[in-house]
Design a protein around this motif. Structure first.
Motif, PDB file in Angstrom:
ATOM      1  N   GLY A 317       0.809  -1.228   0.000  1.00 25.66           N
ATOM      2  CA  GLY A 317       0.000   0.000   0.000  1.00 25.66           C
ATOM      3  C   GLY A 317       0.833   1.263   0.000  1.00 25.66           C
ATOM      4  N   ILE A 318       1.918   1.237  -0.762  1.00 21.73           N
ATOM      5  CA  ILE A 318       2.834   2.380  -0.769  1.00 21.73           C
ATOM      6  C   ILE A 318       2.725   3.146  -2.089  1.00 21.73           C
ATOM      7  N   THR A 319       2.793   4.465  -2.005  1.00 18.58           N
ATOM      8  CA  THR A 319       2.849   5.305  -3.201  1.00 18.58           C
ATOM      9  C   THR A 319       4.231   5.954  -3.264  1.00 18.58           C
ATOM     10  N   LEU A 320       4.803   5.920  -4.451  1.00 20.87           N
ATOM     11  CA  LEU A 320       6.118   6.536  -4.650  1.00 20.87           C
ATOM     12  C   LEU A 320       5.906   7.870  -5.355  1.00 20.87           C
ATOM     13  N   LEU A 321       6.428   8.932  -4.770  1.00 19.19           N
ATOM     14  CA  LEU A 321       6.326  10.246  -5.409  1.00 19.19           C
ATOM     15  C   LEU A 321       7.697  10.610  -5.983  1.00 19.19           C
ATOM     16  N   ASN A 322       7.730  10.855  -7.266  1.00 20.30           N
ATOM     17  CA  ASN A 322       8.990  11.223  -7.909  1.00 20.30           C
ATOM     18  C   ASN A 322       8.916  12.667  -8.366  1.00 20.30           C
ATOM     19  N   LYS A 347       1.569  12.794   6.436  1.00 24.97           N
ATOM     20  CA  LYS A 347       2.114  11.627   5.721  1.00 24.97           C
ATOM     21  C   LYS A 347       3.431  11.194   6.342  1.00 24.97           C
ATOM     22  N   ARG A 348       3.536   9.917   6.596  1.00 26.87           N
ATOM     23  CA  ARG A 348       4.785   9.377   7.103  1.00 26.87           C
ATOM     24  C   ARG A 348       5.649   8.994   5.906  1.00 26.87           C
ATOM     25  N   VAL A 349       6.865   9.502   5.876  1.00 25.55           N
ATOM     26  CA  VAL A 349       7.779   9.178   4.772  1.00 25.55           C
ATOM     27  C   VAL A 349       8.604   7.965   5.187  1.00 25.55           C
ATOM     28  N   VAL A 361      10.189  10.081  -2.755  1.00 31.17           N
ATOM     29  CA  VAL A 361       9.793   9.731  -1.389  1.00 31.17           C
ATOM     30  C   VAL A 361       8.626   8.752  -1.449  1.00 31.17           C
ATOM     31  N   THR A 362       8.491   7.950  -0.414  1.00 31.40           N
ATOM     32  CA  THR A 362       7.347   7.040  -0.373  1.00 31.40           C
ATOM     33  C   THR A 362       6.403   7.451   0.737  1.00 31.40           C
ATOM     34  N   ILE A 363       5.101   7.337   0.441  1.00 29.78           N
ATOM     35  CA  ILE A 363       4.083   7.549   1.472  1.00 29.78           C
ATOM     36  C   ILE A 363       3.075   6.413   1.351  1.00 29.78           C
TER      37      ILE A 363
END
Ligand code: ASP
Ligand code: MG
Length: 453
Positions: A317-322, A347-349, A361-363
């Motif tokens: 259930g992780i989203t990667l923000l680039n 949001k926890r990184v 970063v991942t949230i």
């Protein structure tokens, strides 16, 4: 003294209560403080109930309240039989009445959070702990009851519960120590507490481990025992690797890493309070109480464990923000700005990686406010989100300084055409963490477990 924590599955029904009682009896000479979760499934029911209130779903409200009441009534009936337990039954009635009042209020004002939700969530632990205490007494054990709310001070910093360890220590010494002195054991509820202003508060889902660890640390306990329904900390998730085996010994660092990245046996915050005091932790199984479980201690050098890789954990259930921006070259502050946006939104990184012009970063997947987040971050550069990722963490104290293992793990993934999006590896670290697509998780864990464990 020791602290023993029993999770929801360890107190799920009358048989489980009988079993737990035998385990407690075997530890009475250690003067245990017993921390207990709600009966398995009850907190989930309370969460649903609270949601049903805001949704004004009267049918679901009534059926949930009835189910909560009946499960506890049935338990008392099975545990005590004809022996009158008027006080316990009165307690259930009064807690259910309170619950009904709270739910009606939440329904009227359509509230979805706040102190009232914590009051609702607390009911499961209040009931389970009182029942266990009375059951121990009925077995001629001199057991004292501690209302955790008189000791556990829990604040909220805006997006997560923060225990006030100083206040907890002062109160624990004042209230728990005399109780321990006058009894063979003391029983209390996990998970629940009050804020400094005495509003209801909880430690977050699965927080009873954390309660146990905080109290053990506050009282300088000799040992913390975490009892659940698995044989300790395993080499991998048994739903993927049925032959995963329990680890005999782990270091605090290894356990922290595994708990943080998804091993479900321990709440991620459990280790921190006992780590400071160097108190050993045992993870044990109520179904096989004689087996050793996993011992977690500071240094493991003198013990077994020849293995380099010890366990694999993962978090779905992780989203990667680039984000990509040439401005990153000029201003290091941009990284800070992006992180403060995430923190502002609660949001926890979990992982972060930065190069000259890129920041990843991942949230956790949060579709509800992702659009807003992306919009705010786009003020600093071009940003894109990749959803449905998994963070995998491969852990082992001996991976420290053993950089070829990192390379071999990555090579194994590459050969299997598993797409790795972000890697965090330092030769000084005891773990290798990387991100893959959710669809690849099963074969990744299988492959690595077979090859390295
Ligand atoms: N009963 C709470 C929950 O289910 C706390 C716990 O079980 O540790 O989240
Ligand atoms: Mg639980």
């Amino acid at each position: 003294m020791i602290v023993m924590k029993f999770g929801g599955t360890s107190v799920k029904d009358a048989d489980a209560f009988r079993n737990v009682t035998e385990i407690i009896k075997s530890r009475l000479q250690k003067n245990p403080l017993i921390v207990v979760s709600a009966l398995a499934g009850i907190t989930n029911l309370l969460v649903e109930l609270f949601k049903a209130a805001a949704d004004q779903n009267t049918e679901l409200i009534n059926s949930s309240i009835l189910e909560i009441k009946q499960r506890h009534y049935k338990l008392i009936d099975e545990l005590f039989g004809d022996g009158k337990q008027t006080e316990l039954l009165n307690l259930i009635d009064s807690e259910v009445d309170k619950l009904t009042t709270l739910i009606n209020a939440a329904k009227t004002i359509k509230v979805r959070g706040g102190a009232i939700s914590h009051a609702v969530m607390s009911v499961g632990e209040i009931l389970s702990s009182n029942i266990l205490n009375e059951y121990l007494i009925s077995h001629r054990i001199k057991s004292g009851y501690l209302d955790s709310r008189s000791v556990m001070v829990i604040e909220n910093n805006g997006y997560e519960p923060v225990p006030n360890t100083e206040s907890i220590k002062v109160k624990a010494e004042k209230i728990i120590l005399p109780l321990m002195k006058n009894n063979q054991c003391v029983v209390c509820a996990g998970f629940i507490g009050l804020t400094e202003e005495e509003e209801p508060a909880t430690l977050g889902r699965n927080g009873s481990d954390y309660t146990a660890s905080l109290l053990c640390s506050a009282l300088n306990g000799d040992e913390l025992e975490i009892w659940s329904d698995v044989d300790g900390i395993l080499t991998a998730d048994p739903s993927i690797i049925p032959t995963a085996r329990p680890l005999k010994v782990m270091s605090f660092n290894e356990a922290c890493e595994l708990a943080y990245f998804g091993a479900r046996v321990l709440h991620p915050a459990t280790i921190q309070p006992v780590l400071e005091k160097n108190i050993p932790v045992k993870v044990l199984n109520t179904k096989t109480p004689a087996s050793e479980g996993t011992l977690i201690i500071k240094e493991i050098n003198n013990y077994e464990s020849a293995e380099v890789v010890k366990s694999i954990a993962y978090k779905e259930g992780i989203t990667l923000l680039n984000m990509e921006s040439s401005k990153l070259l000029l201003s290091p502050k941009i990284t800070e700005d992006v992180l403060s946006i995430l923190s502002y939104h609660g949001k926890r990184v979990y992982a972060i990686s930065k190069s000259a012009t890129k920041l990843s970063v991942t949230i956790e997947n949060h579709s509800d406010d992702l659009v807003t987040l992306l919009k705010e971050i786009s003020a600093f550069g071009e940003v894109a989100a990749e959803k449905n990722k998994v963070i995998v963490s491969v852990v082992g104290e001996k991976m420290r300084g053993h950089s070829s293992i990192h390379w071999r793990i990555l090579q194994t993934l590459d050969e299997a055409n598993i797409n790795v999006s972000l890697v965090s590896q330092f030769s000084s670290q005891i773990s290798l963490m990387f991100i893959i697509d959710e669809v690849d998780i099963e074969r990744t864990v299988k492959l690595l477990h077979e090859k390295f464990i």
